[in-house]
Design a protein around this motif. Structure first.
Motif, PDB file in Angstrom:
ATOM      1  N   LYS A  77      57.839  17.477  32.384  1.00 19.03           N
ATOM      2  CA  LYS A  77      57.727  16.387  30.942  1.00 19.03           C
ATOM      3  C   LYS A  77      57.443  15.248  31.008  1.00 19.03           C
ATOM      4  O   LYS A  77      56.408  14.694  30.382  1.00 19.03           O
ATOM      5  CB  LYS A  77      59.196  16.565  30.118  1.00 19.03           C
ATOM      6  N   PHE A  78      57.948  14.540  31.926  1.00 20.15           N
ATOM      7  CA  PHE A  78      57.945  13.438  32.810  1.00 20.15           C
ATOM      8  C   PHE A  78      56.111  13.106  32.447  1.00 20.15           C
ATOM      9  O   PHE A  78      55.099  12.227  32.100  1.00 20.15           O
ATOM     10  CB  PHE A  78      58.088  12.975  33.766  1.00 20.15           C
ATOM     11  N   PHE A  79      55.464  13.771  33.346  1.00 19.01           N
ATOM     12  CA  PHE A  79      54.217  14.241  34.146  1.00 19.01           C
ATOM     13  C   PHE A  79      52.821  14.915  32.867  1.00 19.01           C
ATOM     14  O   PHE A  79      51.939  15.013  33.135  1.00 19.01           O
ATOM     15  CB  PHE A  79      53.434  14.746  35.549  1.00 19.01           C
ATOM     16  N   SER A  80      53.519  15.269  31.557  1.00 16.32           N
ATOM     17  CA  SER A  80      53.011  15.223  30.936  1.00 16.32           C
ATOM     18  C   SER A  80      52.333  15.098  29.965  1.00 16.32           C
ATOM     19  O   SER A  80      51.261  15.552  29.062  1.00 16.32           O
ATOM     20  CB  SER A  80      53.729  16.880  29.658  1.00 16.32           C
ATOM     21  N   LYS A  81      52.286  13.214  29.833  1.00 18.03           N
ATOM     22  CA  LYS A  81      51.899  12.549  29.337  1.00 18.03           C
ATOM     23  C   LYS A  81      51.584  11.485  30.420  1.00 18.03           C
ATOM     24  O   LYS A  81      52.597  11.498  31.766  1.00 18.03           O
ATOM     25  CB  LYS A  81      52.359  11.766  27.745  1.00 18.03           C
ATOM     26  N   GLY A  82      50.504  10.769  30.558  1.00 14.70           N
ATOM     27  CA  GLY A  82      50.388   9.911  32.259  1.00 14.70           C
ATOM     28  C   GLY A  82      51.013   9.327  31.741  1.00 14.70           C
ATOM     29  O   GLY A  82      52.188   8.381  30.533  1.00 14.70           O
ATOM     30  N   GLN A  83      51.599   8.407  33.400  1.00 16.10           N
ATOM     31  CA  GLN A  83      52.278   7.207  33.567  1.00 16.10           C
ATOM     32  C   GLN A  83      51.567   6.514  34.249  1.00 16.10           C
ATOM     33  O   GLN A  83      51.072   5.971  35.090  1.00 16.10           O
ATOM     34  CB  GLN A  83      53.451   7.763  34.545  1.00 16.10           C
ATOM     35  N   PRO A  84      52.413   5.192  33.848  1.00 14.48           N
ATOM     36  CA  PRO A  84      51.833   4.394  35.010  1.00 14.48           C
ATOM     37  C   PRO A  84      51.761   3.957  36.555  1.00 14.48           C
ATOM     38  O   PRO A  84      52.799   4.556  37.134  1.00 14.48           O
ATOM     39  CB  PRO A  84      52.452   2.519  34.857  1.00 14.48           C
TER      40      PRO A  84
END
Length: 137
Positions: A77-84
């Motif tokens: 879930k965390f890496f399903s959207k871009g992260q800094p």
């Protein structure tokens, strides 16, 4: 679901241009551990053991008390959207540490005043990118 990544390979994330220190400093201990404390502890004890994604997610999981049983699902879930990425880390922006990503994408923390840091900066076979600035130009 598309998975994003913060990983680099064969790259040095250099200290930010506006870093206020001339020598690496260990982040001060506070009552509640900061992101800088968590990243520092993980990387200083385990050079080249973790990828940037591992560090980013593990610190997020610790700050958010994610139980071991839910980590895999939460990581997806965390890496399903871009992260800094680590270019945004306070260790590179404020505390004077660079991040070296080796050929396998594993990360080590490198103090800016060290011979190792200078060797990496001068090595033309290694890609370089600066950490994000804290202030606008």
């Amino acid at each position: 679901m598309k998975q994003h990544t913060t990983n680099y390979t064969n790259t040095l994330i250099e200290v930010a241009e506006d870093c206020p220190v001339s020598q690496a400093q260990i982040p001060a201990e506070k009552k509640e551990k900061t992101l800088a404390n968590l990243q520092y502890e993980k990387l200083i004890k385990n050079p080249y053991q973790y990828s940037s994604d591992d560090i980013t997610f593990e610190c997020y999981a610790m700050k958010n008390d994610i139980p071991e049983s839910e980590k895999q699902h939460e990581r997806e879930k965390f890496f399903s959207k871009g992260q800094p990425c680590l270019r945004c880390s306070p260790l590179a922006k404020r505390y004077g540490f660079g991040f070296h990503h080796n050929a396998e994408g594993k990360v080590a923390l490198i103090p800016m005043e060290s011979k190792e840091y200078q060797t990496l900066v001068n090595d033309i076979s290694i890609a370089k990118t600066k950490a994000m600035r804290s202030k606008r130009k």
